[in-house]
Write a protein that holds these residues in place. Sequence first.
Motif, short mmCIF file in Angstrom:
data_model
loop_
_atom_site.label_atom_id
_atom_site.label_comp_id
_atom_site.label_asym_id
_atom_site.label_seq_id
_atom_site.Cartn_x
_atom_site.Cartn_y
_atom_site.Cartn_z
N HIS A 1 0.84 -1.20 0.00
CA HIS A 1 0.00 0.00 0.00
C HIS A 1 0.88 1.25 0.00
O HIS A 1 1.66 1.48 0.92
CB HIS A 1 -0.91 -0.02 1.24
CG HIS A 1 -1.74 1.22 1.38
ND1 HIS A 1 -2.15 1.70 2.59
CD2 HIS A 1 -2.22 2.09 0.45
CE1 HIS A 1 -2.85 2.81 2.40
NE2 HIS A 1 -2.90 3.07 1.12
N ILE A 2 0.71 2.04 -1.05
CA ILE A 2 1.52 3.27 -1.19
C ILE A 2 0.61 4.47 -0.95
O ILE A 2 -0.42 4.61 -1.61
CB ILE A 2 2.13 3.36 -2.60
CG1 ILE A 2 3.06 2.17 -2.81
CG2 ILE A 2 2.89 4.66 -2.81
CD1 ILE A 2 2.84 1.44 -4.06
N ALA A 3 1.02 5.33 -0.02
CA ALA A 3 0.21 6.52 0.28
C ALA A 3 0.97 7.77 -0.15
O ALA A 3 2.16 7.91 0.16
CB ALA A 3 -0.08 6.58 1.78
N ILE A 4 0.27 8.63 -0.87
CA ILE A 4 0.89 9.89 -1.30
C ILE A 4 0.18 11.02 -0.57
O ILE A 4 -1.03 11.23 -0.76
CB ILE A 4 0.80 10.04 -2.84
CG1 ILE A 4 1.64 8.92 -3.46
CG2 ILE A 4 1.31 11.41 -3.29
CD1 ILE A 4 1.22 8.47 -4.78
N GLY B 1 2.24 20.44 -6.33
CA GLY B 1 3.19 20.36 -7.44
C GLY B 1 3.95 19.04 -7.48
O GLY B 1 3.98 18.35 -8.51
N VAL B 2 4.51 18.66 -6.36
CA VAL B 2 5.37 17.46 -6.33
C VAL B 2 4.54 16.18 -6.24
O VAL B 2 4.73 15.24 -7.03
CB VAL B 2 6.38 17.59 -5.16
CG1 VAL B 2 7.08 16.27 -4.89
CG2 VAL B 2 7.38 18.67 -5.50
N GLY B 3 3.61 16.14 -5.28
CA GLY B 3 2.78 14.93 -5.13
C GLY B 3 1.95 14.70 -6.39
O GLY B 3 1.72 13.54 -6.79
N VAL C 1 5.18 5.62 2.40
CA VAL C 1 4.50 6.93 2.44
C VAL C 1 5.38 7.96 1.73
O VAL C 1 6.55 8.13 2.08
CB VAL C 1 4.29 7.41 3.90
CG1 VAL C 1 3.60 8.77 3.91
CG2 VAL C 1 3.46 6.42 4.68
N LEU C 2 4.83 8.61 0.73
CA LEU C 2 5.51 9.73 0.08
C LEU C 2 4.98 11.01 0.71
O LEU C 2 3.78 11.30 0.59
CB LEU C 2 5.19 9.74 -1.43
CG LEU C 2 6.11 8.96 -2.37
CD1 LEU C 2 6.28 7.53 -1.93
CD2 LEU C 2 5.59 9.01 -3.79
N ILE C 3 5.84 11.73 1.41
CA ILE C 3 5.38 13.00 2.03
C ILE C 3 5.72 14.14 1.06
O ILE C 3 6.89 14.44 0.82
CB ILE C 3 6.05 13.24 3.39
CG1 ILE C 3 5.83 12.05 4.33
CG2 ILE C 3 5.51 14.52 4.02
CD1 ILE C 3 6.40 12.25 5.73
N CYS C 4 4.66 14.74 0.52
CA CYS C 4 4.85 15.77 -0.53
C CYS C 4 4.18 17.07 -0.10
O CYS C 4 3.30 17.58 -0.80
CB CYS C 4 4.25 15.30 -1.85
SG CYS C 4 4.75 13.65 -2.36
N VAL C 5 4.56 17.56 1.07
CA VAL C 5 3.97 18.81 1.58
C VAL C 5 5.08 19.83 1.78
O VAL C 5 6.26 19.50 1.75
CB VAL C 5 3.20 18.57 2.91
CG1 VAL C 5 2.11 17.52 2.73
CG2 VAL C 5 4.15 18.15 4.04
N LYS C 6 4.69 21.06 2.02
CA LYS C 6 5.68 22.09 2.33
C LYS C 6 6.16 21.85 3.76
O LYS C 6 5.44 21.31 4.60
CB LYS C 6 5.05 23.48 2.20
CG LYS C 6 4.65 23.85 0.77
CD LYS C 6 5.80 24.52 0.04
CE LYS C 6 5.48 24.84 -1.40
NZ LYS C 6 4.46 25.86 -1.59
N GLU C 7 7.37 22.35 4.05
CA GLU C 7 7.98 21.99 5.34
C GLU C 7 7.17 22.44 6.55
O GLU C 7 7.19 21.80 7.58
CB GLU C 7 9.42 22.50 5.42
CG GLU C 7 9.56 23.99 5.47
CD GLU C 7 9.72 24.53 6.88
OE1 GLU C 7 9.44 25.72 7.05
OE2 GLU C 7 10.11 23.77 7.79
N TYR C 8 6.40 23.54 6.41
CA TYR C 8 5.64 24.00 7.58
C TYR C 8 4.49 23.04 7.91
O TYR C 8 3.87 23.17 8.95
CB TYR C 8 5.13 25.44 7.38
CG TYR C 8 4.59 25.73 6.00
CD1 TYR C 8 5.37 26.41 5.07
CD2 TYR C 8 3.32 25.30 5.62
CE1 TYR C 8 4.90 26.66 3.79
CE2 TYR C 8 2.85 25.56 4.33
CZ TYR C 8 3.63 26.25 3.43
OH TYR C 8 3.16 26.49 2.16
#
Length: 314
Positions: A5-8, A13-15, A80-87
């Motif tokens: 199971h892959i979660a994005i 933009g990136v995700g 898990v691909l974490i594709c959020v801004k650092e904040y």
Amino acid sequence: MKKKHIAIIGLGGVGGYFGFKICQNKLSEKHTVSFVARGETYRKLQADGLTLLSEEHPNHRTQADALFQNIVEMPRPDLVLICVKEYDLENVCQQLKSVISEDTIILPMMNGADIHERIRLVLPEQTILPSCIYVASHIKSKGVVEHKGKSGKLILGRDQEHSKRQLDWVLELLENSKINYEFKDNSLVDIWEKFIFIASVGLVSAKYNSSIGEACNNPQQKDETKRIMQEIKEIADKKEIGLATDIVDQTLAKSSAFPYDTPTSIQLDINAGKKHNELELFAGAIIKYATALQLATPYTQQIYQELKAKLNVA
Ligand SMILES: NC(=O)C1=CN([C@@H]2O[C@H](COP(=O)(O)OP(=O)(O)OC[C@H]3O[C@@H](n4cnc5c(N)ncnc54)[C@H](OP(=O)(O)O)[C@@H]3O)[C@@H](O)[C@H]2O)C=CC1
Ligand SMILES: CC(C)(CO)C(=O)C(=O)O
């Protein structure tokens, strides 16, 4: 065999770019893919699926196997691909605690030199693959991502604290998804190479509301970009990262790989007056590293103050 199971998390933009590829090329007998998006992005994805405007994909739309608006609602992920801004990073990691297991692999797809260390502080047990990415893709409207220029690239490395961890299936997934990637035992040099580029060019492009091309070619902007690069190089040298001696020139040359008018995310955010932006990820981090190492960073200090003034922040 149980499906992976892959979660994005984060379909911006990136995700949106990398998530689209994983969805398009997924081998349904081997994987299930979940998207986690919030607010309006969630509603648009639910109604229309994810749209990626890119010359690489004539078919612009895709759907994940499942869509969630809260991290805590999804079943246990293997990757898990974490594709959020650092904040948003710490908040995402806190929420992940209740759904992941010790075996879950975390792949942050973000800018910043210490992202993997920050994740480790919240998720000490998991395998975290230090990485950096090159791609010019931005949200056109919620649920619609536009990609320009060269193919996006991911460079990922082993987790030095879990160096024996079996990662073949992750690399196979990237391969099958036709993602341009490089896997290294140690990706730290690459992460700092990306950091020296995006922190300097990002800060200068944010100050002048200019593009990557202008930040690296306009004489005044180029001069400021180079001075900030030099300050980051001194930090990297003191930390014994192993950057090349001519890294400043190499990094300036790298800008030509992007279309001249490519914006940077910090430029877009700061000039849109967003209080949430990557100023701390770049200028804040440089100043923090330099203070700890007793190095002076006058040019970064100056642009930090100028950008805070632009944002009206004390
Ligand atoms: N865009 C680019 O070309 C590049 C970006 N990067 C880096 O990649 C990282 C991601 O950037 P980018 O994709 O541009 O950022 P975006 O702002 O385009 O996308 C981030 C998305 O994450 C969503 N998000 C945040 N928290 C959550 C949450 N808890 N649950 C679900 N969704 C969430 C945001 O939702 P919402 O819209 O509601 O805020 C937003 O849609 C950053 O570190 C950036 O510096 C690196 C290279 C290139
Ligand atoms: C400059 C760019 C698009 C390069 O990948 C980037 O990293 C950003 O805008 O944050």
